[in-house]
Structures are given as C-alpha cells and as structure tokens.
Design a protein around this motif. Structure first.
Motif, short mmCIF file in Angstrom:
data_model
loop_
_atom_site.label_atom_id
_atom_site.label_comp_id
_atom_site.label_asym_id
_atom_site.label_seq_id
_atom_site.Cartn_x
_atom_site.Cartn_y
_atom_site.Cartn_z
N PRO A 223 0.86 -1.23 0.11
CA PRO A 223 0.07 0.38 -0.09
C PRO A 223 0.81 1.41 0.19
N TRP A 224 1.73 1.10 0.52
CA TRP A 224 2.99 2.47 0.53
C TRP A 224 3.17 2.56 -0.61
N VAL B 275 1.51 1.61 -3.62
CA VAL B 275 0.88 2.64 -4.57
C VAL B 275 0.47 4.00 -4.19
N SER B 276 0.92 4.00 -2.62
CA SER B 276 0.12 5.83 -2.11
C SER B 276 1.40 6.91 -2.36
N VAL C 87 0.81 10.08 -3.80
CA VAL C 87 -0.24 10.97 -2.89
C VAL C 87 0.78 11.59 -2.00
N THR C 88 1.96 10.62 -0.75
CA THR C 88 2.59 10.64 -0.12
C THR C 88 3.38 11.71 -0.27
N LYS C 89 4.52 11.15 -1.35
CA LYS C 89 5.59 11.72 -1.78
C LYS C 89 6.68 11.97 -1.09
N GLY D 128 6.11 10.63 3.10
CA GLY D 128 5.21 8.93 2.97
C GLY D 128 6.79 8.04 2.60
#
Length: 125
Positions: free
Chosen positions: A86-87, A89-90, A93-95, A98
């Motif tokens: 999930p990290w 994949v996201s 968004v978190t750039k 994240g």
C-alpha cells in the motif's frame, strides 16, 4: 410475504455456492490424492512440523521456545511486506513525507533483524 422471501434468494444462492465450493476445495484434493497415488503417509510426513513437538502429549512437558521466536519474527517481517505494497501504491500522493516515513520504518525493522541475528535468534540446530 413472498416478495420479502424472494429478496433473500441471492443470499441463499451465494451461501449454497460458497458451501459447495468450499466442500469441493476440501474433498476433491483428498479424492484426487487417493486415485493418483499421492496419498502415501509415512512417519516423516506425519511428523510435527508446525509446533515442533507432538500435539497430544503431557501438557506439562517442556518444549523449545525457539520455534515461537522464529514464528514471531516471521510474522513481523511478513507484516512489513504487507505494509510495503500500500505504501508503494500511495507514494504518488504521500510524496517525500511518505518516503521518509517508510525509510524510518524499514530502518527500525533492519535494526531489529540485525539485533535478532546477533543474538542468535535465527539459528536452528
């Protein structure tokens, strides 16, 4: 009254299909193993491989704790892999925030692995 019962028909069909498939996935491999000759039990196949000691013995008998230590380490690193997908994949968004958070998480896990390795927790006789 019939319209209310008719509303439950999809749920009933789903349950019938689920029970049928689950029974098939349990029973069919056993039947196929009997017919293909794969069912050949011997003492090595029937030995304890999950818990490390016979399941039906005296409950007060001592057993080796190393198995549970390795099992806990496996669960920790398995969960790490579950968090990585999930990290990844996201990450769009978190750039950078994240990415830094995951690098800190991976560093902590790496330190934990190094500590367990140094203490000999991964050694098995």
């Amino acid at each position: 009254m019939a319209s209310v019962a008719f509303g439950y028909l999809p749920i009933l069909l789903f349950l019938i299909v689920a029970l049928g498939l689950s029974a098939a996935f349990v029973v069919l491999p056993m039947i196929v193993a009997r017919f293909t000759g794969a069912h050949q039990p011997d003492p090595q196949k029937l030995s304890e491989y999950e818990c490390g000691f016979p399941a039906f013995e005296d409950s007060r008998a001592q057993f080796d704790v190393r198995f549970y230590l390795i099992a806990i380490l496996f669960i920790v690193f398995d969960l790490e892999a579950a968090f990585l997908f999930p990290w990844a994949v996201s990450l769009g968004v978190t750039k950078l925030v994240g990415w830094i958070a995951m690098m800190i998480f991976l560093a902590e896990l790496g330190l934990g692995l190094a500590y367990a390795w140094k203490k000999g927790a991964l050694e098995w006789e």
